[in-house]
Design an enzyme around this catalytic site. Structure first.
Site, PDB file in Angstrom:
ATOM      1  N   GLY A   6     -14.758   7.337   4.291  1.00 30.59           N
ATOM      2  CA  GLY A   6     -15.621   6.698   3.496  1.00 30.59           C
ATOM      3  C   GLY A   6     -17.008   6.535   3.820  1.00 30.59           C
ATOM      4  CE1 TYR A   7     -20.405   4.271   0.004  1.00 30.29           C
ATOM      5  CE2 TYR A   7     -18.342   3.236   0.015  1.00 30.29           C
ATOM      6  CZ  TYR A   7     -19.402   3.877  -0.593  1.00 30.29           C
ATOM      7  OH  TYR A   7     -19.311   3.690  -1.832  1.00 30.29           O
ATOM      8  CB  THR A  46      -0.952   0.219   1.076  1.00 27.27           C
ATOM      9  OG1 THR A  46      -1.919   1.034   1.284  1.00 27.27           O
ATOM     10  CG2 THR A  46      -0.096   0.287   2.571  1.00 27.27           C
ATOM     11  CG  ASN A  47       1.945   3.709  -2.673  1.00 27.32           C
ATOM     12  OD1 ASN A  47       2.942   3.537  -2.378  1.00 27.32           O
ATOM     13  ND2 ASN A  47       1.329   3.611  -3.789  1.00 27.32           N
ATOM     14  CG  ASN A  48      -3.515   4.514   3.549  1.00 24.69           C
ATOM     15  OD1 ASN A  48      -3.158   5.181   4.438  1.00 24.69           O
ATOM     16  ND2 ASN A  48      -4.847   4.467   3.205  1.00 24.69           N
ATOM     17  CE  LYS A  91     -13.950   2.449  10.888  1.00 22.14           C
ATOM     18  NZ  LYS A  91     -13.278   3.180   9.603  1.00 22.14           N
ATOM     19  CG  ASP A 143      -9.945  -4.874  -2.569  1.00 17.44           C
ATOM     20  OD1 ASP A 143      -9.664  -3.524  -2.715  1.00 17.44           O
ATOM     21  OD2 ASP A 143     -10.850  -5.296  -3.319  1.00 17.44           O
TER      22      ASP A 143
HETATM   23  P1  IMP Z   1      -9.810   0.329   0.786  1.00 18.85           P
HETATM   24  O1  IMP Z   1      -9.825  -1.194  -0.251  1.00 18.85           O
HETATM   25  O2  IMP Z   1      -9.452  -0.139   2.104  1.00 18.85           O
HETATM   26  O3  IMP Z   1      -9.052   0.998  -0.231  1.00 18.85           O
HETATM   27  O4  IMP Z   1     -11.396   0.721   0.832  1.00 18.85           O
HETATM   28  C1  IMP Z   1     -11.939   0.992  -0.413  1.00 18.85           C
HETATM   29  C2  IMP Z   1     -13.406   1.738  -0.156  1.00 18.85           C
HETATM   30  O5  IMP Z   1     -14.290   1.092   0.584  1.00 18.85           O
HETATM   31  C3  IMP Z   1     -13.015   2.914   0.586  1.00 18.85           C
HETATM   32  O6  IMP Z   1     -12.431   3.732  -0.532  1.00 18.85           O
HETATM   33  C4  IMP Z   1     -14.160   3.346   1.111  1.00 18.85           C
HETATM   34  O7  IMP Z   1     -15.078   3.791   0.217  1.00 18.85           O
HETATM   35  C5  IMP Z   1     -14.809   1.767   1.451  1.00 18.85           C
HETATM   36  N1  IMP Z   1     -14.513   1.614   2.933  1.00 18.85           N
HETATM   37  C6  IMP Z   1     -13.475   0.546   3.201  1.00 18.85           C
HETATM   38  N2  IMP Z   1     -13.162   0.503   4.442  1.00 18.85           N
HETATM   39  C7  IMP Z   1     -14.024   1.410   5.067  1.00 18.85           C
HETATM   40  C8  IMP Z   1     -14.216   1.950   6.380  1.00 18.85           C
HETATM   41  O8  IMP Z   1     -13.800   1.499   7.336  1.00 18.85           O
HETATM   42  N3  IMP Z   1     -15.179   3.100   6.516  1.00 18.85           N
HETATM   43  C9  IMP Z   1     -15.707   3.540   5.438  1.00 18.85           C
HETATM   44  N4  IMP Z   1     -15.513   3.196   4.208  1.00 18.85           N
HETATM   45  C10 IMP Z   1     -14.550   2.142   4.037  1.00 18.85           C
END
Ligand code: IMP
Length: 193
Positions: free
Chosen positions: A150-151, A8-10, A172, A69
Protein backbone atom coordinates in the site's frame (compact mmCIF):
# COMPACT_ATOMS: atom_id res chain seq x y z
CA UNK A 1 -12.98 -23.50 23.12
CA UNK A 2 -14.55 -20.36 21.66
CA UNK A 3 -14.86 -20.12 17.91
CA UNK A 4 -14.20 -16.80 16.25
CA UNK A 5 -14.52 -15.99 12.56
CA UNK A 6 -12.22 -13.43 11.00
CA UNK A 7 -14.24 -11.82 8.22
CA UNK A 8 -11.47 -11.69 5.66
CA UNK A 9 -10.15 -13.74 2.79
CA UNK A 10 -6.70 -12.38 3.43
CA UNK A 11 -4.51 -15.26 4.63
CA UNK A 12 -1.75 -12.90 5.73
CA UNK A 13 -4.12 -11.13 8.12
CA UNK A 14 -5.36 -14.44 9.50
CA UNK A 15 -1.88 -15.69 10.26
CA UNK A 16 -0.93 -12.43 11.94
CA UNK A 17 -4.00 -12.61 14.17
CA UNK A 18 -3.67 -16.35 14.85
CA UNK A 19 -0.15 -15.75 16.13
CA UNK A 20 -1.30 -13.12 18.61
CA UNK A 21 -4.52 -14.76 19.72
CA UNK A 22 -3.19 -17.87 21.47
CA UNK A 23 -4.97 -21.21 21.81
CA UNK A 24 -7.98 -20.19 23.88
CA UNK A 25 -9.79 -19.31 20.68
CA UNK A 26 -10.25 -21.25 17.48
CA UNK A 27 -9.91 -18.82 14.61
CA UNK A 28 -11.87 -19.59 11.46
CA UNK A 29 -11.74 -18.01 8.02
CA UNK A 30 -14.70 -17.13 5.85
CA UNK A 31 -13.81 -20.13 3.70
CA UNK A 32 -13.96 -22.37 6.80
CA UNK A 33 -17.61 -21.42 7.34
CA UNK A 34 -18.43 -21.76 3.65
CA UNK A 35 -18.68 -18.09 2.70
CA UNK A 36 -17.02 -17.23 -0.58
CA UNK A 37 -18.70 -14.00 -1.70
CA UNK A 38 -17.73 -10.37 -1.30
CA UNK A 39 -19.25 -7.98 1.19
CA UNK A 40 -19.73 -4.47 -0.19
CA UNK A 41 -18.02 -1.79 1.85
CA UNK A 42 -20.51 1.00 1.35
CA UNK A 43 -19.81 2.95 4.56
CA UNK A 44 -18.23 6.38 4.86
CA UNK A 45 -16.14 5.58 7.95
CA UNK A 46 -13.82 2.71 8.89
CA UNK A 47 -16.10 1.78 11.79
CA UNK A 48 -19.12 1.62 9.50
CA UNK A 49 -17.34 -0.60 6.98
CA UNK A 50 -15.95 -2.93 9.63
CA UNK A 51 -19.42 -3.16 11.19
CA UNK A 52 -21.09 -3.90 7.86
CA UNK A 53 -18.80 -6.90 7.41
CA UNK A 54 -18.97 -8.27 10.95
CA UNK A 55 -22.76 -7.90 11.22
CA UNK A 56 -23.31 -9.47 7.81
CA UNK A 57 -21.42 -12.61 8.85
CA UNK A 58 -23.00 -12.69 12.30
CA UNK A 59 -26.52 -12.40 10.91
CA UNK A 60 -25.94 -15.05 8.24
CA UNK A 61 -24.06 -17.63 10.33
CA UNK A 62 -24.80 -16.67 13.96
CA UNK A 63 -21.14 -16.93 14.96
CA UNK A 64 -18.83 -14.64 16.90
CA UNK A 65 -16.79 -12.77 14.34
CA UNK A 66 -14.75 -9.68 13.66
CA UNK A 67 -13.82 -7.57 10.67
CA UNK A 68 -11.37 -4.72 10.19
CA UNK A 69 -11.11 -1.73 7.95
CA UNK A 70 -8.03 0.46 7.54
CA UNK A 71 -6.69 3.32 5.55
CA UNK A 72 -4.59 6.45 5.34
CA UNK A 73 -5.83 9.89 6.41
CA UNK A 74 -3.96 12.98 5.18
CA UNK A 75 -4.76 16.22 6.99
CA UNK A 76 -4.05 18.52 4.02
CA UNK A 77 -6.49 16.44 1.92
CA UNK A 78 -9.27 16.65 4.52
CA UNK A 79 -8.71 13.07 5.63
CA UNK A 80 -8.50 11.56 2.14
CA UNK A 81 -7.95 8.88 0.91
CA UNK A 82 -9.65 7.51 4.08
CA UNK A 83 -12.14 4.75 3.33
CA UNK A 84 -11.17 5.04 -0.36
CA UNK A 85 -7.52 4.15 0.37
CA UNK A 86 -7.54 0.89 -1.61
CA UNK A 87 -9.13 2.48 -4.71
CA UNK A 88 -8.07 6.13 -4.44
CA UNK A 89 -6.87 6.38 -8.04
CA UNK A 90 -9.77 4.31 -9.41
CA UNK A 91 -8.60 0.72 -9.56
CA UNK A 92 -8.91 -1.37 -6.41
CA UNK A 93 -5.48 -2.32 -5.10
CA UNK A 94 -3.41 -0.27 -7.58
CA UNK A 95 -0.98 0.93 -4.93
CA UNK A 96 1.42 2.61 -7.38
CA UNK A 97 -1.33 4.75 -8.91
CA UNK A 98 -2.72 5.53 -5.45
CA UNK A 99 0.68 6.77 -4.25
CA UNK A 100 1.14 8.83 -7.43
CA UNK A 101 -2.22 10.50 -6.83
CA UNK A 102 -1.32 11.33 -3.23
CA UNK A 103 2.11 12.72 -4.17
CA UNK A 104 0.59 14.84 -6.93
CA UNK A 105 -2.15 16.18 -4.67
CA UNK A 106 0.48 17.20 -2.12
CA UNK A 107 2.84 18.93 -4.56
CA UNK A 108 3.81 22.29 -3.07
CA UNK A 109 1.97 21.54 0.16
CA UNK A 110 4.09 22.00 3.30
CA UNK A 111 1.84 20.41 5.97
CA UNK A 112 2.11 16.69 5.24
CA UNK A 113 0.78 15.20 8.46
CA UNK A 114 -1.03 11.88 8.07
CA UNK A 115 -2.00 8.77 9.96
CA UNK A 116 -2.96 5.19 9.31
CA UNK A 117 -6.08 4.08 11.11
CA UNK A 118 -7.59 0.64 11.70
CA UNK A 119 -10.98 -0.05 13.21
CA UNK A 120 -11.98 -3.56 14.23
CA UNK A 121 -15.63 -4.45 14.77
CA UNK A 122 -16.12 -7.54 16.92
CA UNK A 123 -19.53 -9.14 17.35
CA UNK A 124 -19.29 -11.17 20.54
CA UNK A 125 -22.46 -12.92 21.72
CA UNK A 126 -24.51 -10.58 19.58
CA UNK A 127 -22.96 -7.37 20.87
CA UNK A 128 -20.64 -5.09 18.90
CA UNK A 129 -17.30 -3.95 20.35
CA UNK A 130 -15.04 -1.52 18.45
CA UNK A 131 -11.24 -1.37 18.72
CA UNK A 132 -9.14 1.32 17.07
CA UNK A 133 -5.46 1.81 16.37
CA UNK A 134 -3.60 4.71 14.76
CA UNK A 135 -0.03 5.59 13.88
CA UNK A 136 0.87 9.23 13.21
CA UNK A 137 3.39 10.30 10.60
CA UNK A 138 4.12 12.37 7.52
CA UNK A 139 3.94 11.82 3.77
CA UNK A 140 7.36 11.88 2.13
CA UNK A 141 7.82 13.79 -1.15
CA UNK A 142 8.82 10.53 -2.85
CA UNK A 143 8.99 6.78 -2.34
CA UNK A 144 11.58 4.96 -0.21
CA UNK A 145 11.86 1.23 0.52
CA UNK A 146 10.50 -2.01 -0.93
CA UNK A 147 8.86 -3.69 2.05
CA UNK A 148 5.27 -3.67 3.19
CA UNK A 149 2.40 -2.79 0.88
CA UNK A 150 0.00 0.00 0.00
CA UNK A 151 1.21 3.47 0.97
CA UNK A 152 4.15 2.18 3.05
CA UNK A 153 6.90 3.65 0.76
CA UNK A 154 5.64 7.23 1.27
CA UNK A 155 4.70 7.05 4.98
CA UNK A 156 7.27 8.01 7.61
CA UNK A 157 6.02 7.34 11.14
CA UNK A 158 6.71 10.02 13.76
CA UNK A 159 9.99 9.46 15.62
CA UNK A 160 11.63 7.67 12.67
CA UNK A 161 13.65 8.80 9.66
CA UNK A 162 12.65 5.81 7.52
CA UNK A 163 9.36 4.81 5.89
CA UNK A 164 7.19 1.81 6.75
CA UNK A 165 8.53 0.21 3.56
CA UNK A 166 12.10 0.42 4.93
CA UNK A 167 11.20 -1.36 8.17
CA UNK A 168 11.26 -5.07 8.89
CA UNK A 169 7.84 -6.62 9.40
CA UNK A 170 8.55 -6.93 13.14
CA UNK A 171 9.51 -3.27 13.37
CA UNK A 172 6.35 -2.17 11.58
CA UNK A 173 4.15 -4.53 13.60
CA UNK A 174 5.48 -3.07 16.84
CA UNK A 175 3.92 0.33 16.09
CA UNK A 176 1.37 -0.16 13.33
CA UNK A 177 -2.28 0.92 13.41
CA UNK A 178 -3.34 -2.66 12.73
CA UNK A 179 -1.24 -4.10 15.57
CA UNK A 180 -2.57 -1.45 17.96
CA UNK A 181 -6.20 -2.20 17.09
CA UNK A 182 -5.49 -5.93 17.34
CA UNK A 183 -3.98 -5.44 20.79
CA UNK A 184 -7.30 -3.99 21.93
CA UNK A 185 -9.13 -7.00 20.53
CA UNK A 186 -6.69 -9.49 22.09
CA UNK A 187 -6.98 -7.74 25.44
CA UNK A 188 -10.77 -8.08 25.25
CA UNK A 189 -10.60 -11.76 24.27
CA UNK A 190 -8.23 -12.48 27.15
CA UNK A 191 -10.91 -11.26 29.55
CA UNK A 192 -13.70 -13.57 28.34
CA UNK A 193 -14.17 -16.93 30.03
P1 IMP B 1 -7.61 -2.79 4.48
O1 IMP B 1 -8.90 -2.25 5.04
O2 IMP B 1 -6.71 -3.36 5.53
O3 IMP B 1 -7.85 -3.73 3.33
O4 IMP B 1 -6.81 -1.53 3.90
C1 IMP B 1 -7.35 -0.71 2.87
C2 IMP B 1 -6.24 0.06 2.15
O5 IMP B 1 -5.61 0.98 3.06
C3 IMP B 1 -5.12 -0.78 1.61
O6 IMP B 1 -5.43 -1.28 0.32
C4 IMP B 1 -3.97 0.22 1.57
O7 IMP B 1 -4.09 1.06 0.43
C5 IMP B 1 -4.22 1.07 2.79
N1 IMP B 1 -3.49 0.50 3.96
C6 IMP B 1 -4.04 -0.10 5.06
N2 IMP B 1 -3.09 -0.51 5.91
C7 IMP B 1 -1.91 -0.16 5.34
C8 IMP B 1 -0.54 -0.32 5.76
O8 IMP B 1 -0.21 -0.90 6.79
N3 IMP B 1 0.38 0.17 4.90
C9 IMP B 1 0.07 0.78 3.74
N4 IMP B 1 -1.17 0.94 3.30
C10 IMP B 1 -2.17 0.49 4.11
Amino acid sequence: MHKLVLATNNRHKLEEVAQMIGDKIELLTLADIGFTGDIDETGTTFAENAGIKSRYIFEKYNVNCFADDSGLEIDALNGEPGVYSARYAGTHGDHEANMDKVLKSLEGVTGRKARFRTVISLIWNGQEHLFEGTVEGTIRPGRAGNGGFGYDPIFEPDGYTITFAQMSMDEKNAISHRARALNGLIHFLESVD
